[in-house]
Motif scaffolding. Structure first.
Motif, short mmCIF file in Angstrom:
data_model
loop_
_atom_site.label_atom_id
_atom_site.label_comp_id
_atom_site.label_asym_id
_atom_site.label_seq_id
_atom_site.Cartn_x
_atom_site.Cartn_y
_atom_site.Cartn_z
N TRP A 166 12.67 3.40 -10.50
CA TRP A 166 11.91 4.41 -9.34
C TRP A 166 12.82 4.40 -8.28
O TRP A 166 13.36 3.36 -7.61
N ARG A 167 13.20 5.74 -8.09
CA ARG A 167 14.30 6.15 -6.76
C ARG A 167 13.24 6.97 -6.03
O ARG A 167 13.30 8.09 -6.15
N HIS A 168 13.04 6.30 -4.74
CA HIS A 168 12.06 6.91 -3.90
C HIS A 168 13.03 7.79 -2.92
O HIS A 168 14.01 7.42 -2.50
N PRO A 169 12.47 9.11 -2.49
CA PRO A 169 13.57 9.81 -1.61
C PRO A 169 13.96 9.23 -0.38
O PRO A 169 15.00 9.66 0.16
N THR A 170 13.00 8.38 0.30
CA THR A 170 13.57 7.72 1.34
C THR A 170 13.43 6.23 1.37
O THR A 170 14.28 5.72 1.97
N LEU A 171 12.92 5.39 0.43
CA LEU A 171 12.92 4.18 0.32
C LEU A 171 14.03 3.74 -0.50
O LEU A 171 14.27 2.59 -0.36
N GLY A 172 14.64 4.56 -1.24
CA GLY A 172 15.72 4.33 -2.14
C GLY A 172 15.14 3.68 -3.42
O GLY A 172 13.94 3.93 -3.82
N ASP A 173 16.14 2.86 -4.22
CA ASP A 173 15.62 2.32 -5.32
C ASP A 173 14.76 1.06 -5.11
O ASP A 173 15.12 0.28 -4.28
N VAL A 174 13.59 1.40 -5.76
CA VAL A 174 12.30 0.13 -5.45
C VAL A 174 12.36 -0.71 -6.72
O VAL A 174 12.58 -0.24 -7.92
N SER A 175 12.58 -2.05 -6.48
CA SER A 175 12.53 -2.94 -7.82
C SER A 175 11.53 -2.91 -8.48
O SER A 175 10.23 -2.94 -8.07
N PRO A 176 11.58 -2.80 -9.97
CA PRO A 176 10.25 -2.75 -10.76
C PRO A 176 9.61 -4.31 -10.54
O PRO A 176 8.34 -4.29 -10.64
N PHE B 100 0.77 -1.30 -0.09
CA PHE B 100 -0.08 0.09 -0.01
C PHE B 100 0.88 1.11 0.03
O PHE B 100 0.62 2.09 -0.75
N THR B 101 1.99 1.18 0.81
CA THR B 101 2.70 2.29 0.67
C THR B 101 3.47 2.75 -0.72
O THR B 101 3.43 3.89 -1.15
N LEU B 102 3.63 1.66 -1.15
CA LEU B 102 4.37 1.77 -2.55
C LEU B 102 3.25 2.28 -3.55
O LEU B 102 3.75 3.15 -4.30
N LEU B 103 2.03 1.75 -3.54
CA LEU B 103 1.19 2.42 -4.34
C LEU B 103 0.72 3.80 -4.15
O LEU B 103 0.97 4.60 -5.20
N ASP B 104 0.68 4.14 -2.86
CA ASP B 104 0.60 5.54 -2.49
C ASP B 104 1.61 6.30 -3.18
O ASP B 104 1.40 7.54 -3.56
N ALA B 105 3.10 5.81 -2.63
CA ALA B 105 4.08 6.87 -3.13
C ALA B 105 4.37 6.65 -4.75
O ALA B 105 4.61 7.77 -5.15
N PHE B 106 3.83 5.73 -5.47
CA PHE B 106 4.06 5.60 -6.60
C PHE B 106 3.10 6.84 -7.49
O PHE B 106 3.51 7.25 -8.59
N ALA B 107 1.89 6.92 -6.74
CA ALA B 107 1.02 7.79 -7.45
C ALA B 107 1.37 9.24 -7.20
O ALA B 107 1.48 10.10 -8.33
#
Length: 586
Positions: free
Chosen positions: A367-377, A327-334
């Motif tokens: 995708w490189r999130h500012p706090t999560l870092g690189d998120v695997s596709p 859920f966190t990833l989906l919200d952050a990707f939006a």
């Protein structure tokens, strides 16, 4: 039915007995004590053999025997009762109240709209006294306020009209009230029963109509009310979901086993819906865990059970963490789609095995999130493709890919670029037109762009997919089936699809030199696909030995770490120019 039986039935229908204390009622009880300047006040409900206090001030126990209780007389007569001195009253001078030091009593009936008295709003004192007509009128007003609160909870937003059970709002309020009464947090078990999966519900409504669902819900509600018993509540928390608390002290594994047996027994009745029922058991700390989280984790446990086809599931904090991560990833990707600096494309080259020439590259989203870092596709893309974000995500990738392809073409690089699309894109009625507009805007020839999609994406709605693919192919775009062999592998549909390229999945290619059966399978796949008129690409090529086997089998193209890792556009540009200067043959 006798008058007393009807009165008791009315009391039980309101589902008040043995429920947690409620601030809504406590507020009225405190007001009564203050207005009369007395130490004791209560909302007293007259049960079969007891007076049970829904709310109380100055009283430690929750109930007293009904025999010789003044509130019972109020319930029986529906009249106000004033006793200045219990010791001077012939009926109550030997009562439990009098023996406990109570001298004064005044009570006003709690009367339903049908005329049944549930009990009394009462005030008590340890000294004899009188009550004026004004005071008795105030007590009657307070009793009316109590009844208004009861009716408000029952009729407006607290009782589900279909099942006649308390609803989700009441569940949340009851947990809050129970927590307020604790001196320390208490470990409890919450249970959520999910009667059917969404697909089963949809099929039942389509074939039997919504009345069937309503009938089953009412039937299950009656059964669950019996299973839970009169001392606890069952709640109707969603259309086909019910919740309740296990008894204090229940241990989750043993309780889950008993619950599974109970659900099996319920299946033997008329509750046909329970054939697909699952239940989630979730431990929580009453007084610490938010009520909304209690429902969430119980629902999560039920859905986990449904996924593995078990009757009952126990809440797993690890699985819950995974769900929350998704859920966190989906919200952050939006949010990332609105802040594209987090997103970028990398490009993995593809080479022709006969000439060694690079024929194109695949555009891959990173995708490189500012706090999560690189998120695997591999983690975020399957989630995105199941949501409405698939459309804007593909639109962003296509726009960036077309921009880069146009730049390469202007620089004199003869390169075809592949872009992945999802099953959701094939359901968009304007998808082909949007691709056409993008090509025109960037000045690109249609066959410079290749769209990749999986077998599963095509088979999700084969008829709709075929129509969209024919529109794309009619524009001159090249189409590729990605990850061939891992999906439906329907050769009949493959024959019909206007695809030019089929990419054999890396799971078949890796380890090709060690597995003779896999080698035979890949050889047969290459020959069959080429006979059907497709150009064959092997994915996941990582060693020279595997590459040699593919060349020997006549495979057309290869892609993998041996050829080149995914790289930024400027790095691919340098890689291409260096390769043009090298010996072309592999």
């Amino acid at each position: 039915m006798s008058t007393e039986a009807a009165r008791l039935d009315a009391l039980r229908q309101l589902d008040l007995l043995d429920t947690p204390p409620s601030e809504a009622f406590d507020r009225i009880t405190r007001m009564a004590a203050q207005l009369f300047r007395l130490p004791i006040a209560a909302v007293s409900l007259t049960d079969f053999d007891r007076q049970w206090f829904k709310s109380r001030v100055g009283v430690e126990h929750r109930s007293i025997p009904r025999e010789r209780a003044p509130c019972a007389e109020v319930a029986e007569t529906t009249d106000p009762l004033l006793i200045p001195d219990l010791l001077a009253h012939p009926c109550y001078q030997e009562s439990l109240l009098a023996r406990s030091g109570i001298r004064f009593y005044a009570g006003a009936p709690l009367v339903t709209r049908d005329g049944y008295a549930l009990g009394a709003m009462c005030v008590l004192g340890t000294e004899p006294r009188e009550a004026t007509a004004t005071e008795m009128s105030m007590l009657a007003d307070l009793a009316a306020m109590v009844m208004s609160q009861i009716e408000l909870q029952h009729a407006f937003g607290r009782i589900d009209p279909m099942s006649s059970l308390p609803n989700r709002l009441q569940f949340i309020e009851d947990l809050e009230d129970m927590a307020r009464d604790l001196t320390a947090p208490e470990r409890r078990l919450a249970v959520l029963v999910d009667l059917a999966g969404s697909e089963q519900i949809n099929q039942a409504v389509r074939v039997l109509g919504p009345d069937f669902i309503d009938e089953q819900v009412r039937h299950v509600a009656r059964q669950l009310r019996q299973v839970v018993g009169p001392q606890r509540r069952a709640y109707h928390v969603a259309a086909t979901q019910f919740a309740f608390l296990a008894r204090s002290g229940a241990e989750e594994e043993a309780y889950a086993d008993r619950l599974a047996e109970t659900l099996e027994r319920l299946r033997g009745g008329d509750a046909r819906f329970l054939a697909g029922a699952t239940a989630g058991v979730a431990p929580f700390m009453l007084g610490e865990t938010e009520p909304q989280d209690v429902l969430r984790i119980a629902y999560s446990a039920a859905q986990d059970a449904r996924q593995v086809e078990r009757r009952v599931g126990l809440f797993s904090s690890a699985q819950d963490a995974a769900h929350r991560r998704r859920f966190t990833l989906l919200d952050a990707f939006a949010k990332a789609l609105e802040r594209p600096e987090q997103l970028r494309l990398v490009f993995q080259p593809r080479v022709d095995l006969a000439s060694g020439r690079c024929t194109g590259a695949e555009a891959l989203l990173r995708w490189r999130h500012p706090t999560l870092g690189d998120v695997s596709p591999g983690e975020f893309m399957p989630l995105v493709e199941q949501t409405a974000m698939a459309r804007p995500a593909t639109a962003w990738v296509l726009e960036q890919a077309m921009t880069q392809l146009a730049a390469w073409r202007r620089a004199g690089l003869d390169l075809r670029l592949s872009v992945n699309i999802s099953a959701t894109n094939l359901t968009e009625p304007d998808f082909a037109e949007r691709v056409r507009e993008g090509l025109a805007r960037h000045g690109l020839e249609a066959d410079w762009l290749e769209l990749e999609l999986t077998e599963s994406a095509v088979m999700a709605d084969a008829g709709q997919a075929l129509a969209v693919l024919e529109s794309l192919a009619g524009m001159g775009l090249r189409l590729a089936i990605d990850d061939f062999g891992t999906g439906y592998s329907s050769l009949s549909y493959l024959q019909r699809l206007p695809v030019h390229v089929v990419k054999i999945d890396r799971s078949f290619v890796q380890g090709l030199t060690e597995d003779g059966r896999r080698r035979s399978l890949v050889s047969a796949m290459i020959a069959l696909l080429q006979d059907l008129g497709h150009r064959v690409v092997a994915e996941g090529v990582e060693t020279d030995a595997v590459l040699d086997l593919l060349v020997g089998d006549g495979c057309d193209e290869a892609q993998g770490y041996l050829i080149g890792r995914p790289m930024a556009a400027k790095d691919l540009d340098a890689w291409l120019r260096a390769r043009q200067e090298a010996v072309p043959a592999l």
